[in-house]
Design an enzyme around this catalytic site. Structure first.
Site, PDB file in Angstrom:
ATOM      1  N   GLU A 119       0.457  -1.215  -0.157  1.00 37.00           N
ATOM      2  CA  GLU A 119      -0.090  -0.321   0.005  1.00 37.00           C
ATOM      3  C   GLU A 119       0.614   1.236   0.238  1.00 37.00           C
ATOM      4  O   GLU A 119       1.960   1.133   0.524  1.00 37.00           O
ATOM      5  CB  GLU A 119      -1.380  -0.293   1.340  1.00 37.00           C
ATOM      6  CG  GLU A 119      -1.929   1.128   1.532  1.00 37.00           C
ATOM      7  CD  GLU A 119      -2.414   1.369   2.674  1.00 37.00           C
ATOM      8  OE1 GLU A 119      -2.526   0.439   3.842  1.00 37.00           O
ATOM      9  OE2 GLU A 119      -2.777   1.830   3.310  1.00 37.00           O
ATOM     10  N   THR A 160     -17.561  11.581 -12.605  1.00 37.99           N
ATOM     11  CA  THR A 160     -16.333  10.657 -12.531  1.00 37.99           C
ATOM     12  C   THR A 160     -14.866  11.538 -13.009  1.00 37.99           C
ATOM     13  O   THR A 160     -13.643  10.644 -13.179  1.00 37.99           O
ATOM     14  CB  THR A 160     -16.583  10.316 -14.006  1.00 37.99           C
ATOM     15  OG1 THR A 160     -16.236  11.036 -15.081  1.00 37.99           O
ATOM     16  CG2 THR A 160     -17.962   8.553 -13.608  1.00 37.99           C
ATOM     17  N   PRO A 202     -13.009  13.366 -11.051  1.00 34.29           N
ATOM     18  CA  PRO A 202     -11.558  13.452 -10.182  1.00 34.29           C
ATOM     19  C   PRO A 202     -11.812  12.694 -10.253  1.00 34.29           C
ATOM     20  O   PRO A 202      -9.618  12.272 -10.429  1.00 34.29           O
ATOM     21  CB  PRO A 202     -13.156  13.143  -8.939  1.00 34.29           C
ATOM     22  CG  PRO A 202     -13.820  14.512  -8.949  1.00 34.29           C
ATOM     23  CD  PRO A 202     -14.137  13.746 -10.622  1.00 34.29           C
ATOM     24  N   THR A 203     -11.893  11.252 -10.576  1.00 30.46           N
ATOM     25  CA  THR A 203     -10.883   9.527 -10.801  1.00 30.46           C
ATOM     26  C   THR A 203     -10.301   9.320 -12.234  1.00 30.46           C
ATOM     27  O   THR A 203      -9.454   9.574 -12.998  1.00 30.46           O
ATOM     28  CB  THR A 203     -12.307   8.955 -10.859  1.00 30.46           C
ATOM     29  OG1 THR A 203     -12.667   8.528  -9.883  1.00 30.46           O
ATOM     30  CG2 THR A 203     -11.683   7.175 -11.682  1.00 30.46           C
ATOM     31  N   GLY A 237      -2.052   6.809  26.857  1.00 35.55           N
ATOM     32  CA  GLY A 237      -1.675   7.955  26.971  1.00 35.55           C
ATOM     33  C   GLY A 237      -0.461   8.912  27.543  1.00 35.55           C
ATOM     34  O   GLY A 237       0.529   7.804  28.248  1.00 35.55           O
ATOM     35  N   CYS A 257      -2.104   0.202  30.183  1.00 36.45           N
ATOM     36  CA  CYS A 257      -0.931   1.163  30.252  1.00 36.45           C
ATOM     37  C   CYS A 257      -1.269   2.553  31.487  1.00 36.45           C
ATOM     38  O   CYS A 257      -1.451   2.043  32.168  1.00 36.45           O
ATOM     39  CB  CYS A 257      -0.384   1.732  29.197  1.00 36.45           C
ATOM     40  SG  CYS A 257       1.087   1.507  28.772  1.00 36.45           S
ATOM     41  N   GLN A 298      -2.305   2.848  35.378  1.00 35.90           N
ATOM     42  CA  GLN A 298      -0.538   3.661  36.279  1.00 35.90           C
ATOM     43  C   GLN A 298      -1.335   4.604  37.004  1.00 35.90           C
ATOM     44  O   GLN A 298      -1.704   4.364  38.493  1.00 35.90           O
ATOM     45  CB  GLN A 298       0.185   4.483  35.469  1.00 35.90           C
ATOM     46  CG  GLN A 298       0.786   3.630  34.402  1.00 35.90           C
ATOM     47  CD  GLN A 298       2.026   4.203  33.459  1.00 35.90           C
ATOM     48  OE1 GLN A 298       1.934   5.790  33.772  1.00 35.90           O
ATOM     49  NE2 GLN A 298       3.039   3.952  33.532  1.00 35.90           N
ATOM     50  N   HIS A 334      -0.453  -3.122  26.033  1.00 33.88           N
ATOM     51  CA  HIS A 334      -1.679  -2.490  25.109  1.00 33.88           C
ATOM     52  C   HIS A 334      -2.204  -3.741  24.223  1.00 33.88           C
ATOM     53  O   HIS A 334      -1.943  -4.212  23.380  1.00 33.88           O
ATOM     54  CB  HIS A 334      -1.211  -2.102  23.904  1.00 33.88           C
ATOM     55  CG  HIS A 334      -0.252  -0.729  24.768  1.00 33.88           C
ATOM     56  ND1 HIS A 334      -1.303   0.513  24.436  1.00 33.88           N
ATOM     57  CD2 HIS A 334       0.907  -0.134  24.962  1.00 33.88           C
ATOM     58  CE1 HIS A 334      -0.809   1.928  25.317  1.00 33.88           C
ATOM     59  NE2 HIS A 334       0.285   1.476  25.458  1.00 33.88           N
ATOM     60  N   GLU A 379      -4.834  -3.654  22.860  1.00 33.12           N
ATOM     61  CA  GLU A 379      -6.381  -3.930  22.241  1.00 33.12           C
ATOM     62  C   GLU A 379      -4.532  -4.281  20.628  1.00 33.12           C
ATOM     63  O   GLU A 379      -5.411  -4.308  19.765  1.00 33.12           O
ATOM     64  CB  GLU A 379      -6.572  -2.346  22.047  1.00 33.12           C
ATOM     65  CG  GLU A 379      -5.478  -0.912  21.702  1.00 33.12           C
ATOM     66  CD  GLU A 379      -4.218  -1.029  23.162  1.00 33.12           C
ATOM     67  OE1 GLU A 379      -4.518  -1.743  23.771  1.00 33.12           O
ATOM     68  OE2 GLU A 379      -3.802  -0.050  22.932  1.00 33.12           O
TER      69      GLU A 379
END
Ligand code: GLN
Length: 558
Positions: free
Chosen positions: A144, A192, A194-195, A357, A384, A388, A510, A512
Site C-alpha cells: 500500500e 467521474t 476526479p477519478t 496516553g 497502560c 498507572q 496494550h 488492543e
C-alpha cells in the site's frame, strides 16, 4: 510457487478513503484462497517511524511484537488477515533515506552522485522484494502506497513500483487504485472527472491501473462504469463499486461479490480455489445484528480524534461479536471530568476503559473517573497509563497516600507509586527508546486475568517508560490490590486487579494491539462480558458498602 507476485494499492482524489482497509480486504480474500500473502505499507513522510508523532497528526502508533512503532494500517492488516507482522512491513521515506545516507557516508557509493533514481528507488525496491522472500517466499506481496497520487513525496515510491512491474514482467504485478466518485447533489449526478484525472496522473508516471475501487455514496450505474472504464482504459467489470458499509469487515464480502479476487488470481496467473467466507460472514452478521447493547465509557485525552484509539475501537467490535452485544462507546474528555465531576458523564455506563496516553493533561479526571467506577462496582479496564492511574487512585484513596502520583508528571514527589523504569534513566533520544514490543508475563492462577486467558504464561505488547514502583508493593497489596501478572523474573508488575470488585483490571501492556477479527482479545472479551452482566444486574449497594468498610478498616490499621 515459483516467484512472488506484487499488488500495489494506490489512492487518488482525496486521502482517508480507506486504502488500509482495501489492502487488508484483498489480503483476506487471497489468504482465504489458500495463498501466502504478506502486506506492506509505504509511508512517504521523513520521520523514521510514527513513534515521535503526536496522535493528532498521525492517529495511533501500532506496536508490533518486535517493538517496531508503525502506522495504524498495520493494525488493520493484522486484524483482518491474522498475520503477525514485523518492522519490515512498514517502510517510511525516513528509513529509506537514512539507509542510503548511511551507506553514502560509509563510502559504499564512492565516486557516484547519489540520487533519487536509482539509489532511493533501488532501496525501496529492495525492501519490497525482501518481504517477498521472507519466510521462504510469499505468493503475493500487497504494498500500500501512502498518500494520494499527485503528491510530490510519494513519487519515488510510485516510480519504484513502476520499475518492479517492468522488471518482473507481464502478469506479475497488479495495480489497484482506490478513488472517489463524488455525488453532486445539485446536479443529481455521480461525477467521474476526479477519478479520470487521478488515473491520468498515474499514467503520466507510467502506471496503468488494472482495477479501480470506487468509493461513492450512490451505486455506480452500468453507464458510469463504462464511462470510467473508457477514460481510464479499464474493463468496466474491473471498476468496483464500494459503497459506504455499516462495518469495515463487510468490505472483503463486497469485493468478492463483484469478482475482485477471481480477477486478481486470473491476472496474476495464480492457481487458487474459491475462498470459504462462511465464518467471516457469520461474524459480520453478529456485528450487524447484536442481541443487545452495552455502554462503555472511554475517558481519555484524544477523544475528538478517534484514530488515536483505533485498535481499542476494533477490539470492542471483536469482543462485542463474541458476546453477541454491540458496544456503544461513550467518549468522555478527561479534562471535562475534572471540571464537572465524573457523575455528570459516567452515570449510565456499564463499564469504563481508560486507555494509554502521555502527559499530565486530563490525568486528574481519569483518576476521578476510576474512583467513581471503583466505588460503584462498575467494571473497569485500565490500559497502560490507565493502569498507572488506577494504581495512583488506589494508593490515594484506599492506601491513604494522599499525594501519590506518577514520576512522569512531577519529579519532586513524596509517593511516586509510578516511577521511571530502571533502564530508562540514561535514555536521552526520543525515537524508539521506550520499552517496546512483546514481553512475557506470568499470571496468578487466582485472578480475573487468568480466567480470561486460561493459561499461565502470556505475551503482550508494550509501549511505555514508567512502571509500578516496587517500593510500594507491600503497602498496596496490604491494602488489597492484587498484582496478578508479573514479568517472569518477578521484577515488573504487569497487571493489577481488585479482587472483591466485579471486574477491575489494569494492564501495563496494550492488549488492543493483539485483538483479531476471528479471535477477540481475552481481556476485552471478559470486560465486555462483565459490562453486559452489569447491564443486566444493576449495582448492589451492599458491595459498595463492603469496599468502604474495607477502606476504613485499612486506614485505621495503618
Ligand atoms: N506515559 C506512560 C508511560 O510512558 C504510559 C504510556 C502509555 O500509556 N502507552 O509509561
Amino acid at each position: 510457487m515459483d516467484k512472488a507476485r506484487y499488488i500495489f494499492v494506490t489512492g487518488g482524489v482525496v486521502s482517508s478513503l480507506g486504502k488500509g482497509i482495501a489492502s487488508s480486504s484483498i489480503g483476506v480474500l487471497l489468504t482465504k484462497r489458500g495463498l501466502r500473502v504478506n502486506l506492506q505499507k509505504m509511508d512517504p513522510y521523513i520521520n523514521v517511524d510514527p513513534g515521535t508523532m503526536n496522535p493528532f497528526q498521525h492517529g495511533e502508533v501500532f506496536v508490533l511484537d518486535d517493538g517496531a512503532e508503525t502506522d495504524l494500517d498495520l493494525g488493520h492488516y493484522e486484524r483482518f488477515t491474522d498475520v503477525t507482522l514485523t518492522r519490515d512491513n512498514n517502510v517510511t521515506a525516513g528509513q529509506v533515506y537514512l539507509a542510503v545516507i548511511n551507506r553514502e557516508r560509509r563510502g559504499d557509493y564512492l565516486g557516484a552522485t547519489v540520487q533519487v533514481i536509482p539509489h532511493i528507488t533501488n532501496e525501496i525496491k529492495a525492501r519490497i522484494r525482501k518481504l517477498a522472500q521472507k519466510d521462504g517466499c510469499y505468493d503475493v506481496v500487497i504494498t500500500e502506497i501512502g498518500g494520494t497520487v499527485g503528491d510530490i513525496e510519494s513519487l519515488p515510491f510510485l516510480e519504484a513500483a513502476r520499475q518492479i512491474a517492468l522488471e518482473e514482467g507481464p502478469g506479475s504485478t497488479l495495480f489497484i487504485h482506490l478513488t472517489l466518485v463524488p455525488w453532486v447533489e445539485t446536479a443529481g449526478e455521480l461525477k467521474t472527472k476526479p477519478t479520470q484525472h487521478s488515473v491520468r496522473d498515474l499514467r503520466e508516471i507510467g502506471i496503468q491501473p488494472q482495477v479501480l475501487l470506487c468509493r461513492s455514496v450512490k451505486p455506480l450505474s452500468e453507464s458510469i462504469r463504462e464511462k470510467i472504464g473508457l477514460f481510464c482504459s479499464i474493463a468496466p467489470k474491473h471498476v468496483i463499486e464500494t459503497l459506504d458499509v455499516e462495518s469495515i469487515y463487510e468490505v472483503p464480502l463486497v469485493y468478492h461479490e463483484q469478482g475482485l479476487d477471481d480477477y486478481i488470481v486470473e491476472f496474476l496467473g495464480l492457481d487458487a480455489p474459491q475462498p470459504d467466507l462462511s465464518e467471516w460472514q457469520s461474524i459480520v452478521q453478529r456485528i450487524k445484528k447484536p442481541e443487545k447493547h452495552v455502554r462503555i465509557g472511554i475517558c481519555g485525552k484524544y477523544v475528538n480524534l478517534k484514530d488515536a484509539y483505533k485498535s481499542i475501537i476494533e477490539a470492542f467490535i471483536h469482543a462485542g461479536a463474541e458476546n453477541n452485544v454491540k458496544v456503544d462507546l461513550v467518549w468522555v474528555a478527561s479534562e471535562d471530568i475534572k471540571a464537572n465531576g465524573a457523575g455528570a458523564y459516567l452515570q449510565n455506563i456499564d463499564g469504563l476503559l481508560i486507555p494509554g496516553g502521555f502527559g499530565e493533561r486530563g490525568v486528574e479526571g481519569k483518576i476521578e473517573s476510576i474512583r467513581y467506577v471503583r466505588e460503584r462496582n462498575i467494571p473497569f479496564f485500565g490500559i497502560c497509563l490507565g493502569m498507572q492511574c488506577a494504581v495512583i487512585e488506589y494508593a490515594r484513596n484506599i492506601a491513604g497516600l494522599a499525594d501519590a502520583h506518577s514520576f512522569e508528571f512531577y519529579r519532586d514527589l513524596k509517593h511516586p507509586v509510578i516511577h521511571l523504569m530502571a533502564d530508562q534513566h540514561e535514555v536521552t533520544e526520543m525515537g524508539g527508546t521506550m520499552r517496546l514490543g512483546a514481553f512475557p508475563c506470568v499470571l496468578d492462577e487466582n485472578s480475573k486475568s487468568f480466567e480470561a486467558y486460561g493459561q499461565r504464561q502470556i505475551s503482550e505488547r508494550h509501549r511505555h517508560r514508567y512502571e509500578f514502583n516496587n517500593r510500594y508493593r507491600d503497602l498496596l497489596t496490604g491494602a488489597g490490590l492484587k498484582l496478578s501478572g508479573m514479568s517472569p523474573d518477578g521484577k515488573l508488575v504487569e497487571i493489577v486487579e481488585i479482587p472483591n470488585h466485579r471486574w477491575f483490571v489494569g494492564v501495563q501492556f496494550h492488549p488492543e494491539l493483539k485483538s483479531r477479527f476471528h479471535t477477540a482479545h481475552p481481556l476485552f472479551r471478559e470486560f465486555v462480558k462483565a459490562a453486559a452482566q452489569y447491564h443486566d444486574n444493576p449495582p448492589q449497594p451492599e458491595l459498595e458498602l463492603e469496599t468502604e468498610e474495607a477502606e476504613t478498616e485499612f486506614k485505621t490499621t495503618l
